[in-house]
Design a protein around this motif. Structure first.
Motif, PDB file in Angstrom:
ATOM      1  N   LYS A  24      -7.512  40.637  10.110  1.00  0.00           N
ATOM      2  CA  LYS A  24      -7.181  41.620  11.148  1.00  0.00           C
ATOM      3  C   LYS A  24      -6.238  42.702  10.627  1.00  0.00           C
ATOM      4  CE  LYS A  24      -7.307  38.282  14.938  1.00  0.00           C
ATOM      5  NZ  LYS A  24      -6.445  37.622  15.931  1.00  0.00           N
ATOM      6  N   GLY A  25      -5.777  42.545   9.383  1.00  0.00           N
ATOM      7  CA  GLY A  25      -4.844  43.510   8.809  1.00  0.00           C
ATOM      8  C   GLY A  25      -3.394  43.181   9.094  1.00  0.00           C
ATOM      9  N   GLU A  26      -3.130  41.990   9.617  1.00  0.00           N
ATOM     10  CA  GLU A  26      -1.760  41.587   9.933  1.00  0.00           C
ATOM     11  C   GLU A  26      -1.055  41.055   8.690  1.00  0.00           C
ATOM     12  OE1 GLU A  26      -2.137  38.619  12.965  1.00  0.00           O
ATOM     13  OE2 GLU A  26      -2.958  40.029  14.425  1.00  0.00           O
ATOM     14  N   LYS A  27       0.267  41.113   8.726  1.00  0.00           N
ATOM     15  CA  LYS A  27       1.090  40.568   7.652  1.00  0.00           C
ATOM     16  C   LYS A  27       1.438  39.131   8.010  1.00  0.00           C
ATOM     17  CE  LYS A  27       5.424  42.123   6.943  1.00  0.00           C
ATOM     18  NZ  LYS A  27       6.533  42.925   6.405  1.00  0.00           N
ATOM     19  N   VAL A  28       1.400  38.216   7.019  1.00  0.00           N
ATOM     20  CA  VAL A  28       1.743  36.817   7.238  1.00  0.00           C
ATOM     21  C   VAL A  28       3.012  36.532   6.453  1.00  0.00           C
ATOM     22  CG1 VAL A  28       1.019  34.427   6.940  1.00  0.00           C
ATOM     23  CG2 VAL A  28      -0.675  36.179   7.527  1.00  0.00           C
ATOM     24  N   GLU A  29       4.073  36.195   7.170  1.00  0.00           N
ATOM     25  CA  GLU A  29       5.364  35.946   6.528  1.00  0.00           C
ATOM     26  C   GLU A  29       5.744  34.485   6.729  1.00  0.00           C
ATOM     27  OE1 GLU A  29       9.980  37.409   6.976  1.00  0.00           O
ATOM     28  OE2 GLU A  29       8.375  38.793   7.493  1.00  0.00           O
ATOM     29  N   LEU A  30       5.866  33.762   5.630  1.00  0.00           N
ATOM     30  CA  LEU A  30       6.272  32.359   5.660  1.00  0.00           C
ATOM     31  C   LEU A  30       7.641  32.283   4.993  1.00  0.00           C
ATOM     32  CD1 LEU A  30       2.842  30.902   4.504  1.00  0.00           C
ATOM     33  CD2 LEU A  30       3.686  31.094   6.847  1.00  0.00           C
ATOM     34  N   ARG A  31       8.670  32.132   5.785  1.00  0.00           N
ATOM     35  CA  ARG A  31      10.045  32.148   5.274  1.00  0.00           C
ATOM     36  C   ARG A  31      10.220  31.182   4.117  1.00  0.00           C
ATOM     37  NH1 ARG A  31      13.151  36.356   7.487  1.00  0.00           N
ATOM     38  NH2 ARG A  31      12.158  36.758   9.473  1.00  0.00           N
ATOM     39  N   ASN A  32      10.925  31.608   3.108  1.00  0.00           N
ATOM     40  CA  ASN A  32      11.236  30.850   1.890  1.00  0.00           C
ATOM     41  C   ASN A  32      10.007  30.556   1.035  1.00  0.00           C
ATOM     42  OD1 ASN A  32      14.000  30.721   2.539  1.00  0.00           O
ATOM     43  ND2 ASN A  32      13.619  28.962   3.851  1.00  0.00           N
ATOM     44  N   PHE A  33       8.824  30.963   1.472  1.00  0.00           N
ATOM     45  CA  PHE A  33       7.618  30.786   0.660  1.00  0.00           C
ATOM     46  C   PHE A  33       7.151  32.137   0.157  1.00  0.00           C
ATOM     47  CE2 PHE A  33       3.017  30.440   0.088  1.00  0.00           C
ATOM     48  CZ  PHE A  33       2.980  29.428  -0.847  1.00  0.00           C
ATOM     49  N   GLY A  34       6.819  33.041   1.081  1.00  0.00           N
ATOM     50  CA  GLY A  34       6.388  34.355   0.654  1.00  0.00           C
ATOM     51  C   GLY A  34       5.717  35.134   1.772  1.00  0.00           C
ATOM     52  N   VAL A  84      -5.558  41.462  -0.925  1.00  0.00           N
ATOM     53  CA  VAL A  84      -4.398  40.722  -0.443  1.00  0.00           C
ATOM     54  C   VAL A  84      -3.315  40.771  -1.509  1.00  0.00           C
ATOM     55  CG1 VAL A  84      -3.520  38.475   0.280  1.00  0.00           C
ATOM     56  CG2 VAL A  84      -5.809  39.187   0.955  1.00  0.00           C
ATOM     57  N   LYS A  85      -2.106  41.104  -1.077  1.00  0.00           N
ATOM     58  CA  LYS A  85      -0.952  41.118  -1.975  1.00  0.00           C
ATOM     59  C   LYS A  85      -0.031  39.991  -1.534  1.00  0.00           C
ATOM     60  CE  LYS A  85       2.913  43.888  -3.510  1.00  0.00           C
ATOM     61  NZ  LYS A  85       4.159  43.577  -2.861  1.00  0.00           N
ATOM     62  N   PHE A  86       0.531  39.277  -2.502  1.00  0.00           N
ATOM     63  CA  PHE A  86       1.478  38.201  -2.204  1.00  0.00           C
ATOM     64  C   PHE A  86       2.805  38.516  -2.867  1.00  0.00           C
ATOM     65  CE2 PHE A  86       3.564  34.200  -3.382  1.00  0.00           C
ATOM     66  CZ  PHE A  86       3.743  33.668  -2.124  1.00  0.00           C
ATOM     67  N   LYS A  87       3.861  38.399  -2.094  1.00  0.00           N
ATOM     68  CA  LYS A  87       5.201  38.563  -2.639  1.00  0.00           C
ATOM     69  C   LYS A  87       5.936  37.245  -2.421  1.00  0.00           C
ATOM     70  CE  LYS A  87       9.463  41.147  -2.289  1.00  0.00           C
ATOM     71  NZ  LYS A  87      10.250  42.102  -1.514  1.00  0.00           N
ATOM     72  N   ALA A  88       6.354  36.621  -3.504  1.00  0.00           N
ATOM     73  CA  ALA A  88       7.012  35.318  -3.429  1.00  0.00           C
ATOM     74  C   ALA A  88       8.342  35.419  -2.689  1.00  0.00           C
ATOM     75  CB  ALA A  88       7.241  34.771  -4.831  1.00  0.00           C
ATOM     76  N   LEU A 114      13.373  31.715  -7.223  1.00  0.00           N
ATOM     77  CA  LEU A 114      14.458  31.021  -7.924  1.00  0.00           C
ATOM     78  C   LEU A 114      13.954  29.766  -8.623  1.00  0.00           C
ATOM     79  CD1 LEU A 114      17.329  31.384  -5.294  1.00  0.00           C
ATOM     80  CD2 LEU A 114      17.020  32.667  -7.417  1.00  0.00           C
ATOM     81  N   ALA A 115      13.047  29.031  -7.990  1.00  0.00           N
ATOM     82  CA  ALA A 115      12.509  27.812  -8.603  1.00  0.00           C
ATOM     83  C   ALA A 115      11.692  28.153  -9.847  1.00  0.00           C
ATOM     84  CB  ALA A 115      11.654  27.049  -7.597  1.00  0.00           C
ATOM     85  N   VAL A 116      10.918  29.215  -9.789  1.00  0.00           N
ATOM     86  CA  VAL A 116      10.068  29.595 -10.928  1.00  0.00           C
ATOM     87  C   VAL A 116      10.921  30.141 -12.074  1.00  0.00           C
ATOM     88  CG1 VAL A 116       8.256  31.193 -11.668  1.00  0.00           C
ATOM     89  CG2 VAL A 116       8.013  29.952  -9.522  1.00  0.00           C
ATOM     90  N   ARG A 117      12.008  30.813 -11.753  1.00  0.00           N
ATOM     91  CA  ARG A 117      12.879  31.349 -12.809  1.00  0.00           C
ATOM     92  C   ARG A 117      13.511  30.249 -13.648  1.00  0.00           C
ATOM     93  NH1 ARG A 117      16.031  35.995  -9.469  1.00  0.00           N
ATOM     94  NH2 ARG A 117      14.280  37.429  -9.338  1.00  0.00           N
ATOM     95  N   LYS A 118      13.643  29.060 -13.084  1.00  0.00           N
ATOM     96  CA  LYS A 118      14.259  27.946 -13.815  1.00  0.00           C
ATOM     97  C   LYS A 118      13.338  27.390 -14.896  1.00  0.00           C
ATOM     98  CE  LYS A 118      17.118  26.498  -9.949  1.00  0.00           C
ATOM     99  NZ  LYS A 118      17.371  25.436  -8.971  1.00  0.00           N
ATOM    100  N   ALA A 140      11.221  27.136 -18.232  1.00  0.00           N
ATOM    101  CA  ALA A 140      11.300  27.709 -19.572  1.00  0.00           C
ATOM    102  C   ALA A 140       9.994  28.465 -19.804  1.00  0.00           C
ATOM    103  CB  ALA A 140      11.469  26.605 -20.604  1.00  0.00           C
ATOM    104  N   PRO A 141      10.039  29.661 -20.407  1.00  0.00           N
ATOM    105  CA  PRO A 141       8.812  30.445 -20.593  1.00  0.00           C
ATOM    106  C   PRO A 141       7.699  29.686 -21.310  1.00  0.00           C
ATOM    107  CG  PRO A 141      10.711  31.784 -21.077  1.00  0.00           C
ATOM    108  CD  PRO A 141      11.211  30.378 -20.853  1.00  0.00           C
ATOM    109  N   LYS A 142       8.028  28.874 -22.315  1.00  0.00           N
ATOM    110  CA  LYS A 142       6.993  28.127 -23.026  1.00  0.00           C
ATOM    111  C   LYS A 142       6.408  27.029 -22.152  1.00  0.00           C
ATOM    112  CE  LYS A 142       8.482  29.049 -27.696  1.00  0.00           C
ATOM    113  NZ  LYS A 142       8.850  28.504 -28.979  1.00  0.00           N
ATOM    114  N   ALA A 143       7.227  26.434 -21.279  1.00  0.00           N
ATOM    115  CA  ALA A 143       6.741  25.368 -20.399  1.00  0.00           C
ATOM    116  C   ALA A 143       5.731  25.918 -19.396  1.00  0.00           C
ATOM    117  CB  ALA A 143       7.897  24.713 -19.672  1.00  0.00           C
ATOM    118  N   ALA A 144       5.951  27.134 -18.929  1.00  0.00           N
ATOM    119  CA  ALA A 144       5.027  27.737 -17.972  1.00  0.00           C
ATOM    120  C   ALA A 144       3.721  28.122 -18.642  1.00  0.00           C
ATOM    121  CB  ALA A 144       5.663  28.967 -17.332  1.00  0.00           C
ATOM    122  N   ALA A 145       3.777  28.568 -19.891  1.00  0.00           N
ATOM    123  CA  ALA A 145       2.574  28.996 -20.596  1.00  0.00           C
ATOM    124  C   ALA A 145       1.757  27.823 -21.102  1.00  0.00           C
ATOM    125  CB  ALA A 145       2.956  29.898 -21.767  1.00  0.00           C
ATOM    126  N   ASN A 146       2.410  26.729 -21.497  1.00  0.00           N
ATOM    127  CA  ASN A 146       1.723  25.554 -22.045  1.00  0.00           C
ATOM    128  C   ASN A 146       2.120  24.310 -21.271  1.00  0.00           C
ATOM    129  OD1 ASN A 146       0.638  27.141 -24.124  1.00  0.00           O
ATOM    130  ND2 ASN A 146       2.524  26.924 -25.299  1.00  0.00           N
TER     131      ASN A 146
END
Length: 110
Positions: A40-50, A80-84, A90-94, A96-102
């Motif tokens: 319908k073109g509405e925005k869906v906001e889920l607090r603390n999720f995105g 559709v655009k998603f903004k975390a 904050l959880a994803v920033r914790k 390690a870059p190599k852990a996320a890639a592999n």
């Protein structure tokens, strides 16, 4: 590892003790309502999720990799655009870059 809808349902069942079919119905209805709102073109906001929202992508000229000299018109369309949310960022920033890639290999499922 990829978290699937089935995995999500199983985890919720373990946490709550609810029946799998009821949890599956609830999760599917949640997704259905999100899809309907976005359609319908509405925005869906889920607090603390995105936030999910529909954005219009402008028309542009692309190119065919097989024939780079040929320009291909790409029409305007909605996407559709998603903004975390803050907690997710904050959880994803914790990570390690190599852990996320592999991600570590998972044992085979029985």
């Amino acid at each position: 590892m990829t978290l699937t809808k089935r995995d999500l349902v199983l985890r919720i069942c373990e946490d709550t003790g609810l029946v799998q079919q009821h949890v599956l119905d609830l999760v599917q209805r949640t997704f259905d309502h999100i899809i309907k709102a976005l359609a319908k073109g509405e925005k869906v906001e889920l607090r603390n999720f995105g936030i999910f929202e529909v954005r219009v992508r402008k028309a542009r000229l692309g190119r065919n990799p097989a024939a780079p000299d040929v320009k291909v018109p790409i029409p305007e369309r909605c996407a559709v655009k998603f903004k975390a949310g803050r907690e997710m960022r904050l959880a994803v920033r914790k990570l390690a870059p190599k852990a996320a890639a592999n991600p570590p290999p998972q044992p085979p499922k029985p």
